[in-house]
Design a protein around this motif. Structure first.
Motif, PDB file in Angstrom:
ATOM      1  N   CYS A   1     -65.871 -64.912  53.806  1.00 24.24           N
ATOM      2  CA  CYS A   1     -67.197 -65.519  53.647  1.00 24.24           C
ATOM      3  C   CYS A   1     -67.727 -65.249  52.251  1.00 24.24           C
ATOM      4  O   CYS A   1     -67.929 -64.095  51.862  1.00 24.24           O
ATOM      5  CB  CYS A   1     -68.168 -64.971  54.688  1.00 24.24           C
ATOM      6  SG  CYS A   1     -69.803 -65.774  54.609  1.00 24.24           S
ATOM      7  N   ALA A   2     -67.939 -66.308  51.473  1.00 26.44           N
ATOM      8  CA  ALA A   2     -68.564 -66.232  50.153  1.00 26.44           C
ATOM      9  C   ALA A   2     -70.053 -66.484  50.349  1.00 26.44           C
ATOM     10  O   ALA A   2     -70.511 -67.624  50.326  1.00 26.44           O
ATOM     11  CB  ALA A   2     -67.951 -67.257  49.205  1.00 26.44           C
ATOM     12  N   SER A   3     -70.801 -65.418  50.545  1.00 23.07           N
ATOM     13  CA  SER A   3     -72.194 -65.548  50.985  1.00 23.07           C
ATOM     14  C   SER A   3     -73.186 -65.653  49.845  1.00 23.07           C
ATOM     15  O   SER A   3     -74.396 -65.685  50.078  1.00 23.07           O
ATOM     16  CB  SER A   3     -72.561 -64.346  51.860  1.00 23.07           C
ATOM     17  OG  SER A   3     -72.393 -63.130  51.151  1.00 23.07           O
ATOM     18  N   SER A   4     -72.725 -65.724  48.591  1.00 22.83           N
ATOM     19  CA  SER A   4     -73.623 -65.679  47.441  1.00 22.83           C
ATOM     20  C   SER A   4     -74.672 -66.782  47.473  1.00 22.83           C
ATOM     21  O   SER A   4     -74.383 -67.933  47.790  1.00 22.83           O
ATOM     22  CB  SER A   4     -72.826 -65.807  46.145  1.00 22.83           C
ATOM     23  OG  SER A   4     -71.935 -64.738  45.984  1.00 22.83           O
ATOM     24  N   ARG A   5     -75.891 -66.409  47.086  1.00 19.86           N
ATOM     25  CA  ARG A   5     -76.945 -67.411  46.880  1.00 19.86           C
ATOM     26  C   ARG A   5     -76.958 -67.887  45.438  1.00 19.86           C
ATOM     27  O   ARG A   5     -77.480 -68.954  45.137  1.00 19.86           O
ATOM     28  CB  ARG A   5     -78.311 -66.854  47.296  1.00 19.86           C
ATOM     29  CG  ARG A   5     -78.711 -65.523  46.667  1.00 19.86           C
ATOM     30  CD  ARG A   5     -80.141 -65.132  47.032  1.00 19.86           C
ATOM     31  NE  ARG A   5     -80.362 -65.088  48.448  1.00 19.86           N
ATOM     32  CZ  ARG A   5     -80.223 -63.994  49.221  1.00 19.86           C
ATOM     33  NH1 ARG A   5     -79.806 -62.857  48.678  1.00 19.86           N
ATOM     34  NH2 ARG A   5     -80.479 -64.035  50.496  1.00 19.86           N
ATOM     35  N   HIS A   6     -76.386 -67.089  44.537  1.00 17.75           N
ATOM     36  CA  HIS A   6     -76.218 -67.477  43.128  1.00 17.75           C
ATOM     37  C   HIS A   6     -74.796 -67.085  42.739  1.00 17.75           C
ATOM     38  O   HIS A   6     -74.452 -65.911  42.724  1.00 17.75           O
ATOM     39  CB  HIS A   6     -77.225 -66.771  42.220  1.00 17.75           C
ATOM     40  CG  HIS A   6     -78.662 -67.084  42.522  1.00 17.75           C
ATOM     41  ND1 HIS A   6     -79.195 -68.336  42.333  1.00 17.75           N
ATOM     42  CD2 HIS A   6     -79.644 -66.306  43.023  1.00 17.75           C
ATOM     43  CE1 HIS A   6     -80.471 -68.318  42.694  1.00 17.75           C
ATOM     44  NE2 HIS A   6     -80.766 -67.110  43.121  1.00 17.75           N
ATOM     45  N   GLU A   7     -73.971 -68.072  42.400  1.00 21.29           N
ATOM     46  CA  GLU A   7     -72.565 -67.817  42.071  1.00 21.29           C
ATOM     47  C   GLU A   7     -72.069 -68.921  41.148  1.00 21.29           C
ATOM     48  O   GLU A   7     -71.718 -70.013  41.597  1.00 21.29           O
ATOM     49  CB  GLU A   7     -71.713 -67.783  43.328  1.00 21.29           C
ATOM     50  CG  GLU A   7     -70.304 -67.291  43.119  1.00 21.29           C
ATOM     51  CD  GLU A   7     -70.263 -65.824  42.735  1.00 21.29           C
ATOM     52  OE1 GLU A   7     -69.820 -65.527  41.610  1.00 21.29           O
ATOM     53  OE2 GLU A   7     -70.680 -64.976  43.553  1.00 21.29           O
TER      54      GLU A   7
ATOM     55  N   GLN B   1     -73.752 -72.579  43.420  1.00 21.25           N
ATOM     56  CA  GLN B   1     -73.194 -73.470  42.395  1.00 21.25           C
ATOM     57  C   GLN B   1     -71.666 -73.505  42.388  1.00 21.25           C
ATOM     58  O   GLN B   1     -71.047 -74.575  42.404  1.00 21.25           O
ATOM     59  CB  GLN B   1     -73.688 -73.030  41.007  1.00 21.25           C
ATOM     60  CG  GLN B   1     -75.183 -72.891  40.867  1.00 21.25           C
ATOM     61  CD  GLN B   1     -75.611 -71.439  40.962  1.00 21.25           C
ATOM     62  OE1 GLN B   1     -75.219 -70.723  41.874  1.00 21.25           O
ATOM     63  NE2 GLN B   1     -76.426 -70.997  40.020  1.00 21.25           N
ATOM     64  N   GLY B   2     -71.043 -72.336  42.319  1.00 20.38           N
ATOM     65  CA  GLY B   2     -69.595 -72.292  42.201  1.00 20.38           C
ATOM     66  C   GLY B   2     -68.854 -72.840  43.401  1.00 20.38           C
ATOM     67  O   GLY B   2     -68.002 -73.728  43.266  1.00 20.38           O
TER      68      GLY B   2
END
Length: 341
Positions: free
Chosen positions: A243-249, A271-272
């Protein structure tokens, strides 16, 4: 004359810092003549040394650090590089201009004031390149060069090491324990994904806050904070879904790593991941800050083996097409050949 000199003033932990090491070692393997100037870091610099990468250490301190710029000038005079590649803000600001092509590599949406004396800028996503052009940087001096990840298979570790049942579905999260990484959203989502366990590998100031949140959400018995780990391949070999949980990436190296290791990916639509993932094909994307949507996507992958296998297979294909070491190092080499004095 040295072909390439790299300057890296990185943090103790971080994705850009880890990629710098991989790229420098990749350059060494294909015979690109280089020298690196880096901050002291026992773990990273040991990897450079083991791969035969030539490097020196400097502090890259704050505004009062006069030693680093002075020594960088000595390094430039000694090695006479054709190209200098600086990494991110501080190294780019402290690296002087000279009789060489100065290039900076950006992995985020940084202010251009630190890069005004550069000849070329590299963005590791197309969106970062679009941002640079939008800020007024010339199109012909803006270059998209992606990251690659280490695809060497790992060996599953014993789940008992972290008090996790062998038959429980296991979710993996990676990254600094920082607000940008969205681990708070992921921990809240765990309350809606019963029976699963979560391992988060990373270090940072939010450890106590995240443990407290896990208790408040009633999932503390299923959440494990592992600290910073260098055996990422082993963690991927152990988990069921990433899980890539980032809110800013800006990029999302972690997504590419999961693809390389054949794991299905569920991500928040930062973004990413949005640039990388084709929804329903190479991963699932949930609306930012939507706990229930993230939980539903995790349940879907864990409950549907066909979906899980499809995401894993297509993710691996995306990795092999664009993000292997051979592909990315060849692109950098072609770029160096194009711009070198």
């Amino acid at each position: 004359m040295t072909m390439l000199l790299q300057t890296m003033a990185g943090s103790p932990f971080g994705g850009a810092e880890e990629f710098f090491v991989r790229l420098a070692c990749g350059f060494e393997r294909v015979g690109i003549e280089q020298h690196c100037v880096v901050r002291p870091n026992e773990g990273r610099n040991a990897v450079l040394a083991a791969s035969g990468v030539s490097f020196d250490e400097l502090p890259f301190g704050g505004r009062l650090d006069v030693r680093t710029p002075w020594n960088l000038r000595k390094q430039l005079k000694r090695h006479k590089p054709r190209i200098v590649l600086s990494w991110m803000n501080r190294a780019s600001r402290m690296t002087p201009s000279g009789d060489f092509v100065k290039v900076a590599r950006l992995g985020g949406y940084y202010k251009l004031k630190n890069f005004r004396d550069c000849d070329h800028l590299i963005g590791n996503t197309r969106n970062i390149c679009d941002y640079l052009i939008g800020e007024g940087w010339p199109v012909d001096r803006t270059h998209y060069l992606p990251n690659f990840v280490d695809a060497k298979p790992g060996a599953a570790i014993s789940r008992a090491e972290f008090n996790t049942p062998d038959d429980a579905p296991l979710i993996l999260g990676l990254g600094r324990l920082h607000d940008n990484k969205g681990f708070d959203t992921l921990i809240r989502a765990m309350a809606e994904v019963p029976g699963t366990y979560l391992w988060i590998a990373g270090a940072g100031d939010l450890k106590d806050d995240l443990l407290k949140l896990a208790g408040e959400c009633g999932v503390a018995d299923r959440v494990r904070l592992l600290g910073w780990r260098r055996d990422v391949a082993n963690l991927f070999a152990t988990c069921d879904v990433f899980c890539a949980s980032s809110r800013h990436e800006p990029l999302g190296n972690m997504v590419i790593e999961a693809w390389a290791h054949g794991k299905p990916v569920v991500a928040q639509a930062s973004q990413g991941p949005v640039q990388l993932i084709t929804p329903g094909e190479s991963g699932l994307l949930s609306k930012l800050e939507d706990v229930s949507a993230l939980a539903a996507d995790l349940r879907a992958v864990l409950d549907d083996r066909v979906l899980s296998d499809t995401l894993s297979r297509n993710g691996r294909a995306a990795f092999e097409a664009d993000f292997t070491e051979d592909v990315v190092v060849a692109k950098y080499k072609a770029f160096f050949d194009e711009v070198a004095l």
